[in-house]
Design a protein around this motif. Structure first.
Motif, PDB file in Angstrom:
ATOM      1  N   ASP A 232      34.921   5.675  57.834  1.00  0.00           N
ATOM      2  CA  ASP A 232      35.981   6.477  58.439  1.00  0.00           C
ATOM      3  C   ASP A 232      35.652   7.966  58.443  1.00  0.00           C
ATOM      4  N   PHE A 233      34.997   8.454  57.381  1.00  0.00           N
ATOM      5  CA  PHE A 233      34.712   9.899  57.334  1.00  0.00           C
ATOM      6  C   PHE A 233      33.746  10.295  58.453  1.00  0.00           C
ATOM      7  N   TRP A 234      32.813   9.383  58.835  1.00  0.00           N
ATOM      8  CA  TRP A 234      31.926   9.693  59.960  1.00  0.00           C
ATOM      9  C   TRP A 234      32.699   9.677  61.275  1.00  0.00           C
TER      10      TRP A 234
ATOM     11  N   THR B 120      35.817  10.339  61.749  1.00  0.00           N
ATOM     12  CA  THR B 120      36.629  11.558  61.802  1.00  0.00           C
ATOM     13  C   THR B 120      35.787  12.739  62.256  1.00  0.00           C
ATOM     14  N   TYR B 121      34.586  12.849  61.696  1.00  0.00           N
ATOM     15  CA  TYR B 121      33.646  13.909  62.093  1.00  0.00           C
ATOM     16  C   TYR B 121      33.292  13.776  63.568  1.00  0.00           C
TER      17      TYR B 121
ATOM     18  N   CYS C 218      35.761  14.975  66.154  1.00  0.00           N
ATOM     19  CA  CYS C 218      35.896  16.434  66.318  1.00  0.00           C
ATOM     20  C   CYS C 218      35.246  16.905  67.617  1.00  0.00           C
TER      21      CYS C 218
ATOM     22  N   LYS D 233      29.969  13.671  52.747  1.00  0.00           N
ATOM     23  CA  LYS D 233      31.373  13.549  53.164  1.00  0.00           C
ATOM     24  C   LYS D 233      32.034  14.915  53.229  1.00  0.00           C
ATOM     25  N   GLN D 234      31.859  15.692  52.159  1.00  0.00           N
ATOM     26  CA  GLN D 234      32.502  17.003  52.100  1.00  0.00           C
ATOM     27  C   GLN D 234      31.927  17.960  53.136  1.00  0.00           C
TER      28      GLN D 234
ATOM     29  N   ALA E  20      33.229  17.019  56.652  1.00  0.00           N
ATOM     30  CA  ALA E  20      34.633  17.412  56.786  1.00  0.00           C
ATOM     31  C   ALA E  20      34.751  18.918  56.993  1.00  0.00           C
ATOM     32  N   PHE E  21      33.865  19.673  56.341  1.00  0.00           N
ATOM     33  CA  PHE E  21      33.901  21.138  56.451  1.00  0.00           C
ATOM     34  C   PHE E  21      33.357  21.608  57.798  1.00  0.00           C
TER      35      PHE E  21
ATOM     36  N   GLY F   1      32.805  19.970  60.785  1.00  0.00           N
ATOM     37  CA  GLY F   1      33.443  19.538  62.030  1.00  0.00           C
ATOM     38  C   GLY F   1      32.512  19.719  63.219  1.00  0.00           C
TER      39      GLY F   1
END
Length: 224
Positions: free
Chosen positions: A15-17, A19-20, A23, A109-110, A113-114, A116
């Motif tokens: 999911d984190f990918w 979300t990226y 963007c 991950k971090q 998220a930062f 984008g």
């Protein structure tokens, strides 16, 4: 007939990918003043993309010539690899730092998220991007999607060509810090080098602007 197929991205991306990746559905503004940049630096165990590892990631937000120090990212990774020679440069000792260290996948991950969909700025960008891409590959993730700018390349575009002055093939971050009178107090820390790179970029931006209005597409052509 020979058919060529594009390499498919790995199935079941986390999911984190996703979300990226989402963007990038939003386009960057055309005017450079409105673009969000992320200035990046990594400290590593060495210069081999395959065998060396990231020790630290430093990143700063930059928009409309403003460096948002309060929105910075500074990560230290658990060291599975150690190189005593490069430790003399960056000062990151194995198990010798009080700062909390995180796993490589948590750092990725971090960072995603930062960052984008920001345009990434770095000095000799290819190194930092390749190190992060190799880390992503180790976790079966695709490569970064961001557009990039290299302050070394951009700086060369501000220099006049003449028989008297010969451009170097590469300009180090120390070269730019000396040229623009930037403090090197925190040199060879990821966040310190990201800050020096951000200041250098702003100085270069001012020089490029003096040659006429600057659009993002033009800047990308100059410094990618």
């Amino acid at each position: 007939m020979i058919k060529f197929f594009k390499k498919r991205p790995p199935a079941n991306l986390p999911d984190f990918w996703k979300t990226y990746e989402n963007c990038f559905l939003e386009k960057q503004p055309e005017e450079v003043n409105s673009v969000r940049f992320v200035v990046l630096d990594t400290e590593t165990t060495g210069f081999d993309y395959i065998h060396d590892r990231i020790l630290s990631i430093g990143a700063l937000n930059l928009i409309n010539k403003h460096i948002a120090i309060n929105q910075s990212l500074e990560l230290y990774l658990i060291q599975d690899h150690y190189n005593a020679e490069t430790a003399k440069i960056h000062g990151i000792l194995k198990n010798g730092r009080g700062t909390e260290c995180i796993t490589e996948i948590e750092a990725l991950k971090q960072f995603l998220a930062f960052v984008g969909n920001a345009v990434i700025i770095a000095h000799h960008t290819i190194f930092d991007i390749n190190m992060i891409n190799q880390a992503l590959e180790r976790h079966q993730l695709p490569k970064l999607l961001n557009k990039t700018l290299d302050t070394s390349t951009l700086y060369k575009k501000t220099l006049l060509t003449s028989n008297v002055f010969k451009k170097k093939d590469h300009y180090s971050l120390d070269d730019l810090a000396e040229k623009f009178d930037i403090s090197m107090k925190d040199r060879h820390t990821a966040i310190g080098d990201a800050y020096i790179t951000a200041i250098a970029f702003l100085k270069i931006w001012t020089r490029l602007k003096s040659k006429g209005p600057l659009k993002l597409k033009d800047l990308l052509k100059l410094g990618s």
